[in-house]
Design a protein around this motif. Structure first.
Motif, PDB file in Angstrom:
ATOM      1  N   GLU A  58      16.520 -52.451  33.972  1.00 45.51           N
ATOM      2  CA  GLU A  58      17.881 -51.833  33.251  1.00 45.51           C
ATOM      3  C   GLU A  58      17.694 -50.335  33.217  1.00 45.51           C
ATOM      4  OE1 GLU A  58      16.223 -52.706  28.657  1.00 45.51           O
ATOM      5  OE2 GLU A  58      16.513 -54.410  30.025  1.00 45.51           O
ATOM      6  N   LYS A  59      18.730 -49.664  33.201  1.00 44.29           N
ATOM      7  CA  LYS A  59      19.048 -48.372  33.118  1.00 44.29           C
ATOM      8  C   LYS A  59      17.999 -47.813  34.121  1.00 44.29           C
ATOM      9  CE  LYS A  59      20.945 -48.572  28.551  1.00 44.29           C
ATOM     10  NZ  LYS A  59      20.794 -48.180  27.009  1.00 44.29           N
ATOM     11  N   GLY A  60      17.769 -48.219  35.389  1.00 43.03           N
ATOM     12  CA  GLY A  60      16.774 -47.591  36.276  1.00 43.03           C
ATOM     13  C   GLY A  60      15.330 -47.736  36.087  1.00 43.03           C
ATOM     14  N   TRP A  61      14.893 -48.823  35.089  1.00 44.39           N
ATOM     15  CA  TRP A  61      13.527 -48.799  35.030  1.00 44.39           C
ATOM     16  C   TRP A  61      13.200 -50.204  34.887  1.00 44.39           C
ATOM     17  CZ3 TRP A  61       9.935 -44.860  34.076  1.00 44.39           C
ATOM     18  CH2 TRP A  61      10.199 -43.657  34.118  1.00 44.39           C
ATOM     19  N   CYS A  62      12.006 -50.630  35.309  1.00 48.35           N
ATOM     20  CA  CYS A  62      11.538 -51.958  35.567  1.00 48.35           C
ATOM     21  C   CYS A  62      10.158 -52.284  34.921  1.00 48.35           C
ATOM     22  CB  CYS A  62      11.587 -52.355  36.927  1.00 48.35           C
ATOM     23  SG  CYS A  62      13.008 -52.126  38.116  1.00 48.35           S
ATOM     24  N   LYS A  63      10.004 -53.110  34.197  1.00 51.23           N
ATOM     25  CA  LYS A  63       8.507 -53.338  33.567  1.00 51.23           C
ATOM     26  C   LYS A  63       8.083 -54.196  34.514  1.00 51.23           C
ATOM     27  CE  LYS A  63       6.477 -54.263  29.251  1.00 51.23           C
ATOM     28  NZ  LYS A  63       6.341 -54.664  28.014  1.00 51.23           N
ATOM     29  N   VAL A  64       6.577 -53.882  35.016  1.00 51.87           N
ATOM     30  CA  VAL A  64       5.764 -54.562  35.870  1.00 51.87           C
ATOM     31  C   VAL A  64       4.422 -54.681  35.186  1.00 51.87           C
ATOM     32  CG1 VAL A  64       7.055 -53.776  37.730  1.00 51.87           C
ATOM     33  CG2 VAL A  64       5.131 -52.416  36.988  1.00 51.87           C
ATOM     34  N   ARG A  65       3.754 -55.722  35.651  1.00 58.93           N
ATOM     35  CA  ARG A  65       2.395 -56.055  35.404  1.00 58.93           C
ATOM     36  C   ARG A  65       1.467 -56.157  36.537  1.00 58.93           C
ATOM     37  NH1 ARG A  65       2.295 -59.621  30.631  1.00 58.93           N
ATOM     38  NH2 ARG A  65       3.868 -60.578  32.039  1.00 58.93           N
ATOM     39  N   GLY A  66       0.300 -55.493  36.413  1.00 64.32           N
ATOM     40  CA  GLY A  66      -0.686 -55.925  37.356  1.00 64.32           C
ATOM     41  C   GLY A  66      -2.196 -55.694  36.815  1.00 64.32           C
ATOM     42  N   GLU A  67      -2.788 -56.796  37.185  1.00 64.28           N
ATOM     43  CA  GLU A  67      -4.359 -56.507  36.852  1.00 64.28           C
ATOM     44  C   GLU A  67      -4.679 -56.616  35.237  1.00 64.28           C
ATOM     45  OE1 GLU A  67      -7.164 -54.339  39.086  1.00 64.28           O
ATOM     46  OE2 GLU A  67      -5.876 -54.938  40.867  1.00 64.28           O
ATOM     47  N   GLY A  68      -3.727 -57.025  34.388  1.00 60.22           N
ATOM     48  CA  GLY A  68      -3.475 -57.153  32.974  1.00 60.22           C
ATOM     49  C   GLY A  68      -3.050 -56.031  32.271  1.00 60.22           C
ATOM     50  N   VAL A  69      -2.377 -55.126  33.120  1.00 57.86           N
ATOM     51  CA  VAL A  69      -1.825 -53.812  32.634  1.00 57.86           C
ATOM     52  C   VAL A  69      -0.228 -54.034  32.917  1.00 57.86           C
ATOM     53  CG1 VAL A  69      -1.932 -51.222  32.484  1.00 57.86           C
ATOM     54  CG2 VAL A  69      -3.949 -52.613  32.660  1.00 57.86           C
ATOM     55  N   SER A  70       0.462 -53.609  31.856  1.00 55.61           N
ATOM     56  CA  SER A  70       1.944 -53.503  32.245  1.00 55.61           C
ATOM     57  C   SER A  70       2.372 -52.186  31.712  1.00 55.61           C
ATOM     58  CB  SER A  70       2.725 -54.610  31.244  1.00 55.61           C
ATOM     59  OG  SER A  70       2.519 -54.674  29.912  1.00 55.61           O
ATOM     60  N   GLY A  71       3.425 -51.869  32.554  1.00 58.52           N
ATOM     61  CA  GLY A  71       4.129 -50.608  32.309  1.00 58.52           C
ATOM     62  C   GLY A  71       5.543 -50.348  32.927  1.00 58.52           C
ATOM     63  N   TRP A  72       6.271 -49.504  32.645  1.00 57.96           N
ATOM     64  CA  TRP A  72       7.464 -49.456  33.234  1.00 57.96           C
ATOM     65  C   TRP A  72       7.379 -48.313  34.379  1.00 57.96           C
ATOM     66  CZ3 TRP A  72      11.968 -51.569  31.414  1.00 57.96           C
ATOM     67  CH2 TRP A  72      11.865 -52.332  30.148  1.00 57.96           C
ATOM     68  N   ALA A  73       8.175 -48.444  35.293  1.00 59.14           N
ATOM     69  CA  ALA A  73       8.226 -47.620  36.639  1.00 59.14           C
ATOM     70  C   ALA A  73       9.916 -47.580  36.916  1.00 59.14           C
ATOM     71  CB  ALA A  73       7.396 -48.464  37.583  1.00 59.14           C
ATOM     72  N   PRO A  74      10.195 -46.133  37.531  1.00 61.05           N
ATOM     73  CA  PRO A  74      11.601 -46.200  38.046  1.00 61.05           C
ATOM     74  C   PRO A  74      11.772 -47.244  39.419  1.00 61.05           C
ATOM     75  CG  PRO A  74      10.379 -44.109  38.027  1.00 61.05           C
ATOM     76  CD  PRO A  74       9.405 -45.200  37.562  1.00 61.05           C
ATOM     77  N   ALA A  75      12.839 -47.902  38.977  1.00 58.79           N
ATOM     78  CA  ALA A  75      13.391 -48.923  39.897  1.00 58.79           C
ATOM     79  C   ALA A  75      13.350 -48.559  41.524  1.00 58.79           C
ATOM     80  CB  ALA A  75      14.781 -49.204  39.531  1.00 58.79           C
ATOM     81  N   GLY A  76      13.864 -47.405  41.624  1.00 57.29           N
ATOM     82  CA  GLY A  76      13.763 -46.846  42.849  1.00 57.29           C
ATOM     83  C   GLY A  76      12.418 -46.533  43.648  1.00 57.29           C
ATOM     84  N   GLU A  77      11.493 -46.669  42.963  1.00 54.21           N
ATOM     85  CA  GLU A  77       9.997 -46.397  43.454  1.00 54.21           C
ATOM     86  C   GLU A  77       9.611 -48.027  43.885  1.00 54.21           C
ATOM     87  OE1 GLU A  77       8.433 -43.594  43.884  1.00 54.21           O
ATOM     88  OE2 GLU A  77      10.499 -42.695  43.362  1.00 54.21           O
ATOM     89  N   LEU A  78      10.329 -48.954  43.478  1.00 53.86           N
ATOM     90  CA  LEU A  78       9.607 -50.260  43.648  1.00 53.86           C
ATOM     91  C   LEU A  78      10.470 -51.080  44.958  1.00 53.86           C
ATOM     92  CD1 LEU A  78       9.191 -51.319  39.920  1.00 53.86           C
ATOM     93  CD2 LEU A  78       7.454 -50.717  41.708  1.00 53.86           C
ATOM     94  N   TRP A  79       9.899 -51.826  45.781  1.00 52.27           N
ATOM     95  CA  TRP A  79      10.409 -52.642  46.510  1.00 52.27           C
ATOM     96  C   TRP A  79      10.462 -54.189  46.249  1.00 52.27           C
ATOM     97  CZ3 TRP A  79      10.947 -56.962  49.549  1.00 52.27           C
ATOM     98  CH2 TRP A  79      11.495 -57.128  50.530  1.00 52.27           C
ATOM     99  N   GLY A  80      11.807 -54.802  45.991  1.00 51.16           N
ATOM    100  CA  GLY A  80      11.749 -55.913  45.675  1.00 51.16           C
ATOM    101  C   GLY A  80      13.127 -56.034  44.418  1.00 51.16           C
ATOM    102  N   VAL A  81      13.796 -54.979  44.290  1.00 46.69           N
ATOM    103  CA  VAL A  81      14.557 -54.787  42.987  1.00 46.69           C
ATOM    104  C   VAL A  81      15.997 -54.580  43.607  1.00 46.69           C
ATOM    105  CG1 VAL A  81      12.831 -54.829  41.350  1.00 46.69           C
ATOM    106  CG2 VAL A  81      13.892 -52.720  42.405  1.00 46.69           C
ATOM    107  N   SER A  82      16.190 -54.047  44.744  1.00 45.35           N
ATOM    108  CA  SER A  82      17.513 -53.420  45.028  1.00 45.35           C
ATOM    109  C   SER A  82      18.239 -54.630  45.318  1.00 45.35           C
ATOM    110  CB  SER A  82      17.551 -52.423  46.224  1.00 45.35           C
ATOM    111  OG  SER A  82      18.627 -52.087  46.681  1.00 45.35           O
ATOM    112  N   PRO A  83      19.663 -54.674  45.027  1.00 46.46           N
ATOM    113  CA  PRO A  83      20.690 -55.892  45.391  1.00 46.46           C
ATOM    114  C   PRO A  83      20.998 -55.771  46.835  1.00 46.46           C
ATOM    115  CG  PRO A  83      21.716 -54.242  43.970  1.00 46.46           C
ATOM    116  CD  PRO A  83      20.546 -53.761  44.114  1.00 46.46           C
ATOM    117  N   ALA A  84      20.721 -54.497  47.603  1.00 49.42           N
ATOM    118  CA  ALA A  84      21.163 -54.443  48.688  1.00 49.42           C
ATOM    119  C   ALA A  84      20.273 -55.115  50.055  1.00 49.42           C
ATOM    120  CB  ALA A  84      21.382 -52.785  49.253  1.00 49.42           C
ATOM    121  N   ILE A  85      20.988 -55.371  50.867  1.00 47.01           N
ATOM    122  CA  ILE A  85      20.098 -56.052  51.959  1.00 47.01           C
ATOM    123  C   ILE A  85      19.057 -55.022  52.502  1.00 47.01           C
ATOM    124  CG2 ILE A  85      19.901 -57.001  54.191  1.00 47.01           C
ATOM    125  CD1 ILE A  85      22.365 -58.563  53.767  1.00 47.01           C
TER     126      ILE A  85
END
Length: 194
Positions: free
Chosen positions: A154-181
């Motif tokens: 939401e609003k360009g940020w995604c909450k992610v979790r890895g190895e027990g730690v969670s945090g927010w990252a910009p959506a544009g820096e992650l593969w797997g969230v863009s609605p485009a093919i």
């Protein structure tokens, strides 16, 4: 009256009705032509939208050139949880796009609805305590790392979790969230090692 008036009145009504019908059909044809083209919702065998993201369910997933075990094996994915994008489907098979741009078919039972993302860039990605660039950094997502998508972006940020730690990252820096093919579709899939 000689009885001739009534048929003439009916003929006039019929002629008027035909004129109205012709005018209505002409207007409908023009309106359909002039209206901007809108894609109708695409029905899929699963009832799910395409494109959409899923993840690989197992440590070993066979990628094929077509939808069936009789099609040539292209490569083997060896990354449980890898996010992939479904770009086409039939009842049993899903055509997927992977984070490296590979396009192949896999059986539907090899996918999971668990939402994951991947850091495909070659630099570490800071995960923030809050969805703001100036917020405290709580961890880093390494290149080629997979993380669970905890909360929709939401609003360009995604909450992610890895190895027990969670945090927010910009959506544009992650593969797997863009609605485009995410893959170029149409050319032949290129075999490569996984």
């Amino acid at each position: 009256m000689d009885g001739q008036g009534e048929p003439r009145t009916n003929e006039r009504r019929k002629a008027a009705a035909l004129t109205f019908l012709a005018a209505t059909l002409a207007w409908a044809a023009w309106a359909a032509w002039a209206a901007p083209a809108q894609a109708a919702p695409r029905q899929t065998p699963s009832g799910q939208p395409v494109p959409r993201y899923v993840s690989l369910k197992f440590d070993k997933v066979y990628a094929r050139a077509g939808p069936g075990e009789d099609h040539r094996l292209l490569w083997v994915y060896e990354a449980k949880g890898l996010p992939v994008q479904v770009i086409a489907e039939n009842i049993e098979w899903r055509r997927i796009c992977d984070p490296d741009g590979g396009v192949a078919w896999i059986h539907r039972r090899l996918t999971s609805g668990e939402a994951t993302v991947m850091r495909v860039k070659t630099t570490r990605l800071a995960l923030h305590k809050k969805p703001r660039a100036e917020a405290e950094i709580v961890a880093y997502l390494n290149p080629r790392s997979i993380a669970e998508l905890v909360k929709d972006c939401e609003k360009g940020w995604c909450k992610v979790r890895g190895e027990g730690v969670s945090g927010w990252a910009p959506a544009g820096e992650l593969w797997g969230v863009s609605p485009a093919i995410q893959c170029k579709v149409g050319g032949a899939s290129r075999p490569r090692s996984r």
